[in-house]
Design a protein around this motif. Structure first.
Motif, PDB file in Angstrom:
ATOM      1  N   ALA A  77     -34.833 -55.459  30.094  1.00 48.77           N
ATOM      2  CA  ALA A  77     -33.853 -56.467  30.510  1.00 48.77           C
ATOM      3  C   ALA A  77     -32.569 -56.360  29.697  1.00 48.77           C
ATOM      4  O   ALA A  77     -31.461 -56.570  30.221  1.00 48.77           O
ATOM      5  N   ALA A  78     -32.707 -56.005  28.426  1.00 46.60           N
ATOM      6  CA  ALA A  78     -31.535 -55.910  27.557  1.00 46.60           C
ATOM      7  C   ALA A  78     -30.603 -54.759  27.948  1.00 46.60           C
ATOM      8  O   ALA A  78     -29.438 -54.727  27.527  1.00 46.60           O
ATOM      9  N   LEU A  79     -31.109 -53.819  28.754  1.00 53.01           N
ATOM     10  CA  LEU A  79     -30.265 -52.715  29.209  1.00 53.01           C
ATOM     11  C   LEU A  79     -29.264 -53.160  30.279  1.00 53.01           C
ATOM     12  O   LEU A  79     -28.331 -52.419  30.595  1.00 53.01           O
ATOM     13  N   ASP A  80     -29.462 -54.356  30.821  1.00 51.48           N
ATOM     14  CA  ASP A  80     -28.570 -54.892  31.855  1.00 51.48           C
ATOM     15  C   ASP A  80     -28.424 -53.915  33.020  1.00 51.48           C
ATOM     16  O   ASP A  80     -27.315 -53.628  33.489  1.00 51.48           O
ATOM     17  N   ALA A  81     -29.557 -53.378  33.460  1.00 48.90           N
ATOM     18  CA  ALA A  81     -29.591 -52.481  34.614  1.00 48.90           C
ATOM     19  C   ALA A  81     -30.497 -53.089  35.671  1.00 48.90           C
ATOM     20  O   ALA A  81     -31.422 -53.847  35.353  1.00 48.90           O
ATOM     21  N   GLU A  82     -30.244 -52.750  36.924  1.00 49.61           N
ATOM     22  CA  GLU A  82     -31.101 -53.219  38.010  1.00 49.61           C
ATOM     23  C   GLU A  82     -32.192 -52.181  38.246  1.00 49.61           C
ATOM     24  O   GLU A  82     -31.902 -51.020  38.549  1.00 49.61           O
ATOM     25  N   PHE A  83     -33.449 -52.588  38.109  1.00 48.48           N
ATOM     26  CA  PHE A  83     -34.580 -51.703  38.358  1.00 48.48           C
ATOM     27  C   PHE A  83     -35.192 -52.065  39.710  1.00 48.48           C
ATOM     28  O   PHE A  83     -35.593 -53.214  39.924  1.00 48.48           O
ATOM     29  N   VAL A  84     -35.250 -51.092  40.613  1.00 44.67           N
ATOM     30  CA  VAL A  84     -35.818 -51.276  41.941  1.00 44.67           C
ATOM     31  C   VAL A  84     -37.084 -50.425  42.020  1.00 44.67           C
ATOM     32  O   VAL A  84     -37.009 -49.187  41.921  1.00 44.67           O
ATOM     33  N   TYR A  85     -38.236 -51.041  42.174  1.00 42.33           N
ATOM     34  CA  TYR A  85     -39.505 -50.323  42.159  1.00 42.33           C
ATOM     35  C   TYR A  85     -40.135 -50.277  43.556  1.00 42.33           C
ATOM     36  O   TYR A  85     -39.910 -51.150  44.392  1.00 42.33           O
ATOM     37  N   GLY A  86     -40.943 -49.243  43.775  1.00 40.61           N
ATOM     38  CA  GLY A  86     -41.729 -49.161  44.993  1.00 40.61           C
ATOM     39  C   GLY A  86     -40.936 -48.922  46.260  1.00 40.61           C
ATOM     40  O   GLY A  86     -41.392 -49.261  47.348  1.00 40.61           O
ATOM     41  N   ASP A  87     -39.779 -48.318  46.150  1.00 42.10           N
ATOM     42  CA  ASP A  87     -38.925 -48.059  47.314  1.00 42.10           C
ATOM     43  C   ASP A  87     -38.339 -46.648  47.175  1.00 42.10           C
ATOM     44  O   ASP A  87     -37.226 -46.475  46.693  1.00 42.10           O
ATOM     45  N   PRO A  88     -39.077 -45.624  47.603  1.00 44.49           N
ATOM     46  CA  PRO A  88     -38.641 -44.240  47.382  1.00 44.49           C
ATOM     47  C   PRO A  88     -37.322 -43.909  48.069  1.00 44.49           C
ATOM     48  O   PRO A  88     -37.002 -44.441  49.145  1.00 44.49           O
ATOM     49  N   ALA A  89     -36.556 -43.015  47.457  1.00 42.94           N
ATOM     50  CA  ALA A  89     -35.351 -42.475  48.079  1.00 42.94           C
ATOM     51  C   ALA A  89     -35.764 -41.539  49.213  1.00 42.94           C
ATOM     52  O   ALA A  89     -36.717 -40.772  49.083  1.00 42.94           O
ATOM     53  N   VAL A  90     -35.039 -41.608  50.337  1.00 43.09           N
ATOM     54  CA  VAL A  90     -35.350 -40.729  51.469  1.00 43.09           C
ATOM     55  C   VAL A  90     -34.171 -39.845  51.862  1.00 43.09           C
ATOM     56  O   VAL A  90     -34.360 -38.872  52.594  1.00 43.09           O
ATOM     57  N   ALA A  91     -32.956 -40.156  51.401  1.00 47.98           N
ATOM     58  CA  ALA A  91     -31.804 -39.327  51.763  1.00 47.98           C
ATOM     59  C   ALA A  91     -30.664 -39.575  50.793  1.00 47.98           C
ATOM     60  O   ALA A  91     -30.520 -40.671  50.234  1.00 47.98           O
ATOM     61  N   LEU A  92     -29.848 -38.523  50.603  1.00 47.99           N
ATOM     62  CA  LEU A  92     -28.649 -38.612  49.769  1.00 47.99           C
ATOM     63  C   LEU A  92     -27.449 -38.137  50.575  1.00 47.99           C
ATOM     64  O   LEU A  92     -27.449 -37.021  51.109  1.00 47.99           O
ATOM     65  N   ASP A  93     -26.441 -38.985  50.664  1.00 50.33           N
ATOM     66  CA  ASP A  93     -25.152 -38.608  51.242  1.00 50.33           C
ATOM     67  C   ASP A  93     -24.279 -38.167  50.073  1.00 50.33           C
ATOM     68  O   ASP A  93     -23.789 -39.003  49.303  1.00 50.33           O
TER      69      ASP A  93
END
Length: 401
Positions: A77-93
């Protein structure tokens, strides 16, 4: 591209992979002063955890699974970053530097760090049989441990580092263990014949049955559960539980239409750049090592950390090539092997400290007149001190023929 006016660097950073390399990238960015938004996207439901203990302390039960967590929730939490779990990346533009996730979320950024690691290879048909496992994730480890505690006969397919560690751990749990694979000794590909021969003796003394030097052609089963491993000789090794440890492939499927160069990983320059504002780090990255003059990809914990710090520096404009002396370790029974540098299959090997028969020694590896690697067996300090010989060799002009 949005720019952080104070630092002159990309404002929004997206790290794809809640792994050791992904987390270290975030920590290094914050430590170096980056104050912009950071998002970390993970395909697993877990917060970042360490993988090396999975085949040893967690699998054996010496550690509770929670102990493998890399950081506490307060530290994250102290890193002040948003962690999104359980949602794999499927494409990169790549042009927009935007990642689409399995749930349909679009995550734009000014800098994208690819840290998706590798996926364990499998044998044909293994998904149809209960009792057959790979070991890559925490969930893999817990499922395997449950089967080991209920079973009595384990066959490990794959004589590399992971397979050898699993065999050792299973023996400490009291299972009947057979280790099989196409090479002549445990870790023969990683450490060469001299040291792998000593490893073979160690495993044999501890009760592991070595059935090496022949390939595996498939699995046998009955009632939907595995009953054995069939070798190329048509011999069947009986088993209640099977672990398939035949290597891993870079997790790049989601990048198939990205336009990035994909060849045994995400191909990068010497600064780990795969494209404009796009970087790769850890097991998935294949980058140009200036000291060696060629592309390399490393699958080890130390590289995950060191490369992540280098990528964070590159994002912030430090502009230095990443050219490490690789390092990995393995623990099997009471043996701790620590490897610095590269151990080519054709290297000349000599024991420069200690005693091979006492299983406490340092071996030096030479190729084309250069010291390329050093291996310590229960001599960590001595091996580390000899690392400088590798650094000197990398800095020296190449030999002429």
């Amino acid at each position: 591209m949005s720019i952080d006016d104070d630092a002159g660097t990309p404002a929004r950073v997206l790290v794809v992979g809640a792994s050791a390399s992904g987390l270290t990238t975030v920590e290094a960015l914050r430590r170096k002063g980056h104050a912009g938004p950071i998002t970390v996207l993970g395909d697993e439901p877990h917060a970042p955890y360490d993988r090396p203990p999975l085949s040893k302390q967690v699998l054996s039960g010496a550690w509770e699974p929670e102990r493998a967590a890399l950081r506490t929730q307060d530290v994250l939490a102290a890193l002040d970053a948003e962690f999104v779990y359980g949602d794999p990346a499927v494409a990169l533009d790549t042009a927009a530097r935007s990642v689409r996730t399995q749930s349909g979320r679009e995550l734009p950024a000014d800098a994208v760090v690819i840290a998706t690691g590798v996926r364990a290879r499998q044998l044909p048909g293994q998904q149809d049989l209960a009792g057959v496992h790979v070991l890559r994730s925490l969930d893999d480890c817990l499922a395997l441990r449950e089967d080991l505690l209920a079973g009595s006969r384990l066959v490990v397919v794959g004589e590399g580092v992971l397979g050898s560690e699993i065999a050792a751990t299973a023996r400490t749990l009291g299972l009947d263990v057979t280790l099989t694979g196409p090479l002549a000794a445990p870790m023969a590909l990683q450490v060469g014949p001299l040291v792998s021969g000593v490893l073979a003796e160690l495993h044999t003394e501890r009760g592991v049955r070595l059935r090496l030097g022949t390939g595996v052609v498939g699995l046998t089963g009955e009632g939907g559960r595995v009953t054995g491993v069939r070798l190329a000789t048509d011999e069947v090794l009986p088993a209640d539980v099977v672990v398939v440890a035949i290597g891993a492939a870079p997790a790049t499927e989601w990048l198939a239409d990205s336009g990035l160069e994909l060849d045994n990983g995400v191909v990068c320059d010497s600064r780990c750049r795969a494209g404009e504002g796009i970087y790769a780090v850890g097991d998935v990255a294949r980058w140009h090592h200036e000291g060696l003059g060629r592309l390399i990809r490393l699958e080890n914990r130390t590289n995950a950390t060191e490369q992540a710090m280098a990528v964070a520096g590159e994002i912030l404009g430090e502009g230095r090539p990443y050219a490490p002396v690789p390092y990995f370790w393995t623990d099997q029974y009471d043996a701790k092997l620590q490897v610095h540098g590269f151990l080519p299959a054709d290297a000349e090997v000599d024991v420069v400290e200690g005693d091979l028969t006492a299983r406490r020694f340092v071996a030096r590896y030479r190729s084309e007149g250069r010291v390329t690697g050093v291996l310590g067996w229960n001599m960590p300090k001595q091996a580390r001190l000899r690392r400088q010989e590798i650094v000197d060799s990398l800095d020296a002009p190449a030999p002429t023929h």
